[in-house]
Design a protein around this motif. Structure first.
Motif, short mmCIF file in Angstrom:
data_model
loop_
_atom_site.label_atom_id
_atom_site.label_comp_id
_atom_site.label_asym_id
_atom_site.label_seq_id
_atom_site.Cartn_x
_atom_site.Cartn_y
_atom_site.Cartn_z
N ASP A 68 -53.81 -30.95 2.80
CA ASP A 68 -54.85 -31.30 3.28
C ASP A 68 -56.09 -30.14 3.03
O ASP A 68 -56.92 -30.21 3.70
N ASP A 69 -55.63 -29.28 2.16
CA ASP A 69 -56.82 -28.33 1.85
C ASP A 69 -57.14 -27.26 2.54
O ASP A 69 -58.18 -26.53 2.73
N THR A 70 -56.02 -27.00 3.77
CA THR A 70 -56.08 -26.13 4.65
C THR A 70 -55.57 -24.61 4.18
O THR A 70 -54.65 -24.64 3.85
N PHE A 71 -56.64 -23.82 4.14
CA PHE A 71 -56.28 -22.43 3.77
C PHE A 71 -55.81 -21.65 4.88
O PHE A 71 -56.13 -21.81 5.86
N VAL A 72 -54.36 -20.84 4.53
CA VAL A 72 -53.70 -20.31 5.71
C VAL A 72 -53.32 -18.85 5.16
O VAL A 72 -53.01 -18.70 3.82
N ALA A 73 -53.42 -17.58 6.07
CA ALA A 73 -53.08 -16.65 5.69
C ALA A 73 -52.37 -15.84 7.05
O ALA A 73 -52.80 -16.30 8.06
N GLU A 74 -51.18 -15.35 6.62
CA GLU A 74 -50.31 -14.54 7.87
C GLU A 74 -50.04 -13.23 7.66
O GLU A 74 -49.68 -12.98 6.39
N ALA A 75 -49.99 -12.44 8.50
CA ALA A 75 -49.27 -10.97 8.46
C ALA A 75 -48.58 -10.96 9.60
O ALA A 75 -48.98 -11.21 10.82
N TYR A 76 -47.66 -10.36 9.37
CA TYR A 76 -46.45 -10.08 10.40
C TYR A 76 -45.71 -8.70 10.20
O TYR A 76 -45.38 -8.13 9.33
N TYR A 77 -44.93 -8.55 11.39
CA TYR A 77 -43.98 -7.32 11.25
C TYR A 77 -42.78 -7.88 12.32
O TYR A 77 -43.01 -7.93 13.49
N LEU A 92 -52.35 -14.90 12.20
CA LEU A 92 -52.52 -16.14 11.40
C LEU A 92 -53.90 -16.74 11.47
O LEU A 92 -54.51 -16.67 12.32
N TYR A 93 -54.53 -16.68 10.28
CA TYR A 93 -55.68 -17.26 10.04
C TYR A 93 -55.71 -18.61 9.48
O TYR A 93 -54.65 -18.83 8.34
N ALA A 94 -56.62 -19.44 9.83
CA ALA A 94 -56.64 -20.81 9.02
C ALA A 94 -57.92 -21.23 9.06
O ALA A 94 -58.72 -20.88 9.78
N ASP A 95 -58.27 -22.01 8.00
CA ASP A 95 -59.46 -22.64 7.81
C ASP A 95 -59.15 -24.30 7.40
O ASP A 95 -59.36 -24.37 6.29
#
Length: 113
Positions: A68-77, A92-95
């Motif tokens: 669906d063209d949703t951009f997602v980025a995640e950083a975790y520990y 978690l970042y989503a657009d």
């Protein structure tokens, strides 16, 4: 890994999916990702993870885009509590529509038996 699926949705429309997955472990450093194409719509994800100096713990990040063209980025520990349980705080970042930025805090709990 490579996957190909051919099927029908709604009884009329044929749907073809081809996907590839790659995961490379360099002993304390991992690179991975996938790519999928469903009748011209694309989805992908790529990420890295590293073992930390604490036993059983690791840090990582990934970016990707869904069908669906949703951009997602995640950083975790991922923090190992004991040999059976780990806690993973993440950001978690989503657009979802290309114009609205969404930021989430996430805590995952994983149990291994």
């Amino acid at each position: 890994a490579i996957t190909y699926m051919d099927g029908e949705a709604d009884g009329d429309d044929a749907e073809d999916i081809i996907a590839g997955l790659l995961s490379l472990d360099f002993g304390g450093f991992e690179i991975g990702g996938y790519y999928a194409d469903q009748d011209g719509d694309e989805s992908w994800q790529a990420g890295v993870a590293v073992d930390s100096f604490l036993g059983g713990s690791s840090a990582g990040a990934y970016i990707g885009e869904d069908f669906d063209d949703t951009f997602v980025a995640e950083a975790y520990y991922s923090l190992s509590v004991n040999e059976y349980w780990s806690l993973t705080p993440a950001v978690l970042y989503a657009d979802p529509d290309g114009s609205s930025d969404e930021l989430y805090g996430v805590i995952r709990s994983t149990f291994n038996f």
